[in-house]
Design a protein around this motif. Structure first.
Motif, PDB file in Angstrom:
ATOM      1  N   LYS A  27      23.449 106.933 144.133  1.00 50.72           N
ATOM      2  CA  LYS A  27      23.954 105.849 144.966  1.00 50.72           C
ATOM      3  C   LYS A  27      23.660 106.099 146.441  1.00 50.72           C
ATOM      4  O   LYS A  27      23.227 105.199 147.183  1.00 50.72           O
ATOM      5  N   LEU A  28      23.869 107.333 146.885  1.00 46.47           N
ATOM      6  CA  LEU A  28      23.633 107.676 148.285  1.00 46.47           C
ATOM      7  C   LEU A  28      22.146 107.579 148.625  1.00 46.47           C
ATOM      8  O   LEU A  28      21.770 107.068 149.686  1.00 46.47           O
ATOM      9  N   ALA A  29      21.285 108.077 147.727  1.00 42.64           N
ATOM     10  CA  ALA A  29      19.837 108.016 147.968  1.00 42.64           C
ATOM     11  C   ALA A  29      19.368 106.567 148.081  1.00 42.64           C
ATOM     12  O   ALA A  29      18.538 106.231 148.940  1.00 42.64           O
ATOM     13  N   GLU A  30      19.907 105.700 147.237  1.00 36.75           N
ATOM     14  CA  GLU A  30      19.558 104.279 147.316  1.00 36.75           C
ATOM     15  C   GLU A  30      19.995 103.696 148.654  1.00 36.75           C
ATOM     16  O   GLU A  30      19.240 102.965 149.322  1.00 36.75           O
ATOM     17  N   THR A  31      21.207 104.025 149.065  1.00 41.26           N
ATOM     18  CA  THR A  31      21.737 103.499 150.325  1.00 41.26           C
ATOM     19  C   THR A  31      20.902 103.968 151.513  1.00 41.26           C
ATOM     20  O   THR A  31      20.561 103.180 152.404  1.00 41.26           O
ATOM     21  N   LEU A  32      20.560 105.254 151.532  1.00 43.16           N
ATOM     22  CA  LEU A  32      19.753 105.798 152.621  1.00 43.16           C
ATOM     23  C   LEU A  32      18.355 105.193 152.632  1.00 43.16           C
ATOM     24  O   LEU A  32      17.782 104.941 153.697  1.00 43.16           O
ATOM     25  N   ALA A  33      17.778 104.977 151.442  1.00 45.65           N
ATOM     26  CA  ALA A  33      16.435 104.401 151.357  1.00 45.65           C
ATOM     27  C   ALA A  33      16.419 102.942 151.809  1.00 45.65           C
ATOM     28  O   ALA A  33      15.407 102.468 152.337  1.00 45.65           O
ATOM     29  N   ASN A  34      17.529 102.247 151.610  1.00 44.82           N
ATOM     30  CA  ASN A  34      17.611 100.855 152.051  1.00 44.82           C
ATOM     31  C   ASN A  34      17.547 100.731 153.567  1.00 44.82           C
ATOM     32  O   ASN A  34      17.030  99.750 154.099  1.00 44.82           O
ATOM     33  N   ASP A  35      18.068 101.737 154.268  1.00 45.28           N
ATOM     34  CA  ASP A  35      18.132 101.654 155.726  1.00 45.28           C
ATOM     35  C   ASP A  35      18.009 103.061 156.315  1.00 45.28           C
ATOM     36  O   ASP A  35      18.964 103.597 156.879  1.00 45.28           O
ATOM     37  N   PRO A  36      16.831 103.682 156.176  1.00 46.05           N
ATOM     38  CA  PRO A  36      16.679 105.081 156.594  1.00 46.05           C
ATOM     39  C   PRO A  36      16.852 105.254 158.095  1.00 46.05           C
ATOM     40  O   PRO A  36      16.513 104.378 158.888  1.00 46.05           O
ATOM     41  N   GLY A  37      17.413 106.406 158.454  1.00 43.72           N
ATOM     42  CA  GLY A  37      17.547 106.744 159.864  1.00 43.72           C
ATOM     43  C   GLY A  37      18.838 106.320 160.507  1.00 43.72           C
ATOM     44  O   GLY A  37      19.100 106.664 161.663  1.00 43.72           O
ATOM     45  N   LYS A  38      19.676 105.583 159.774  1.00 46.19           N
ATOM     46  CA  LYS A  38      20.938 105.130 160.357  1.00 46.19           C
ATOM     47  C   LYS A  38      22.101 105.936 159.785  1.00 46.19           C
ATOM     48  O   LYS A  38      22.052 106.388 158.642  1.00 46.19           O
ATOM     49  N   PRO A  39      23.175 106.120 160.557  1.00 39.48           N
ATOM     50  CA  PRO A  39      24.336 106.880 160.072  1.00 39.48           C
ATOM     51  C   PRO A  39      25.071 106.142 158.955  1.00 39.48           C
ATOM     52  O   PRO A  39      24.949 104.927 158.813  1.00 39.48           O
ATOM     53  N   PHE A  40      25.839 106.903 158.171  1.00 40.39           N
ATOM     54  CA  PHE A  40      26.565 106.327 157.037  1.00 40.39           C
ATOM     55  C   PHE A  40      27.432 105.142 157.441  1.00 40.39           C
ATOM     56  O   PHE A  40      27.555 104.156 156.719  1.00 40.39           O
ATOM     57  N   VAL A  41      28.048 105.249 158.614  1.00 38.40           N
ATOM     58  CA  VAL A  41      28.977 104.211 159.049  1.00 38.40           C
ATOM     59  C   VAL A  41      28.272 102.874 159.227  1.00 38.40           C
ATOM     60  O   VAL A  41      28.887 101.813 159.122  1.00 38.40           O
ATOM     61  N   SER A  42      26.946 102.890 159.445  1.00 36.84           N
ATOM     62  CA  SER A  42      26.197 101.657 159.677  1.00 36.84           C
ATOM     63  C   SER A  42      25.586 101.074 158.408  1.00 36.84           C
ATOM     64  O   SER A  42      25.194  99.910 158.392  1.00 36.84           O
ATOM     65  N   ILE A  43      25.480 101.894 157.346  1.00 34.79           N
ATOM     66  CA  ILE A  43      24.739 101.429 156.167  1.00 34.79           C
ATOM     67  C   ILE A  43      25.576 101.312 154.902  1.00 34.79           C
ATOM     68  O   ILE A  43      25.164 100.656 153.950  1.00 34.79           O
ATOM     69  N   THR A  44      26.743 101.961 154.859  1.00 31.22           N
ATOM     70  CA  THR A  44      27.580 101.853 153.664  1.00 31.22           C
ATOM     71  C   THR A  44      28.280 100.501 153.650  1.00 31.22           C
ATOM     72  O   THR A  44      28.639  99.953 154.691  1.00 31.22           O
TER      73      THR A  44
END
Length: 455
Positions: A27-44
């Motif tokens: 789940k985390l890898a998918e989230t990071l791949a959707n919006d790479p380079g941004k902190p968790f607070v901005s993409i979760t």
């Protein structure tokens, strides 16, 4: 594959001691791949997702090497599809300056305000298909801050304990993962790998390699050293080599003379072992310029003609790809150097996940290298390329599926590329921005269709 499919394929088999951790990793890898380079607070998508992401990264029971192992196994499986593979190797420093983590990291030769982690990466590349297969090995370590400025101590350190042992260690791991497939792999390394023990090890294991020479060694063919001997060889012809822009260096094209010969390197006076029988390929730019291109390449590949020599040079030219990968990993893609995590272990977990996302980003570049007849459905779903066509070209769809080259150009333009330098080559950064915008368009389209069905 979309990001969800990719994340499951890459990390779904990770053994983290608890299947719930593996589910969270995917789940985390998918989230990071959707919006790479941004902190968790901005993409979760919710506070619960953000808390879950942070708990995973902070979990001391999650081992970064176990995360990486899952990805390596996927790359090894993909490698079986290719007859020839280049193992492109290089080392980089991942640097941080924020005080909360500096004490846990080591020196990186970038000033007193910086600390970091060193990483040695090995990418598999299939030259015949112009395909970046994936990341097959990556080691990470930190330097003891007390050793800074003490280069003279290295001569007294056993080879196995030196930082330069990373080259041999990478080959050991590579061979263990690929097994018999290792016979189809050629390691391609820069001058830092010109180490007698490493070359000796590779020969003893019958591993193939192309290594750029760092020093003019004594050879058995002549009383002269290698470079002086090479200067007297008859030219086999010329070749043009593109030199990319880097730092303050401008991009240009160099015309080089090519020479080749079998050589036997003598054992260095301070070493024990046997002479090393190899082939030498040289390419030298005949110019009165300190920046003139001059490559001395040592290889296990038989070189008996100009065509053979050109192959060796082409293999070495691909080495830039691992530098491009490190750039996408550290800054232009996943931007891990801007992560603000509070411990070395937390950084390593995020760095490891991002290492595989960076490969996915760089893979986009090779759409441009594909023949005109290769369909863009190699990288884009039918729905995706049709929406891209409508967005970039017209509302009237073509009768045939567009090419990969078309997808490359339109994704780059969607990401803001103007081709101001008229090279036809877009950066990884704009390609990924275009890819991300297309994913947003896809999500909007699916949402609209869903609402339409509900209504």
């Amino acid at each position: 594959m979309n990001n969800a499919q990719w994340a499951k394929s890459t990390f779904g088999q990770a053994d983290l001691g608890d299947p719930r951790r593996t589910t969270r990793l995917v789940k985390l890898a998918e989230t990071l791949a959707n919006d790479p380079g941004k902190p968790f607070v901005s993409i979760t998508q919710s506070p619960a997702d953000m808390e879950g992401a942070y708990r995973f990264i902070r979990n001391e029971h999650v081992n970064a090497d176990a995360i990486a192992k899952a990805g390596y196994l996927v790359t090894a499986a993909q490698a079986a599809k290719h007859n020839l593979l280049l193992a492109l190797e290089d080392t980089t420093a991942i640097t941080y300056s924020h005080r909360s983590v500096r004490d846990e990291l080591g020196h990186v030769n970038q000033g007193n305000n910086y600390r970091g982690i060193l990483a040695h990466s090995v990418l598999l590349f299939a030259p015949e298909q112009q395909e970046l297969v994936g990341l097959i090995e990556q080691s990470r370590w930190t330097r003891d801050i007390s050793t800074r400025g003490k280069k003279h101590v290295r001569t007294q350190t056993p080879y196995e304990e030196k930082e330069s042992f990373k080259w041999q260690s990478a080959s050991v791991n590579l061979s263990a993962r690929l097994g018999a497939k290792m016979a189809d792999v050629i390691s391609v390394c820069d001058r830092e790998a010109d180490i007698y023990e490493y070359l000796q090890y590779k020969l003893s294991k019958q591993h193939r390699f192309v290594v750029r020479s760092m020093q003019s060694r004594h050879i058995e063919q002549s009383e002269q050293k290698l470079y002086d001997y090479a200067a007297g060889l008859e030219s086999a012809g010329q070749k043009q080599i593109h030199i990319a822009q880097k730092g303050g260096r401008k991009a240009r094209t160099a015309t080089v003379d090519i020479v080749f010969a079998p050589v036997t390197l003598q054992v260095p006076a301070n070493k024990r072992g046997e002479s090393l029988s190899l082939y030498y390929v040289g390419c030298e730019e005949r110019a009165d310029d300190k920046n003139a291109l001059n490559w001395h390449l040592l290889t296990t590949e038989p070189v008996q003609s100009k065509a053979d020599a050109l192959n060796i040079i082409r293999y070495y030219e691909h080495r830039w790809l691992v530098e491009e990968y490190h750039k996408a990993w550290k800054t232009d893609g996943t931007d891990i150097e801007n992560a603000r995590l509070q411990s070395k272990d937390n950084i390593e977990r995020l760095v490891t996940i991002s290492a595989f996302i960076a490969v996915r980003i760089v893979q986009l570049k090779f759409a441009r290298e594909q023949p005109d007849e290769i369909s863009c459905e190699q990288v884009l779903s039918p729905k995706a390329w049709k929406l891209l066509w409508i967005k970039r070209v017209s509302r009237t769809l073509p009768d045939t599926v567009p090419s990969m080259k078309w997808a490359y150009t339109e994704l780059a333009k969607l990401g803001g590329w103007k081709d101001t330098k008229q090279t036809g080559k877009a950066s990884v950064k704009v390609l990924w921005q275009g890819w991300f915008k297309l994913q947003t368009i896809l999500e909007g389209y699916d949402l609209a269709k869903s609402l339409e069905a509900d209504l």
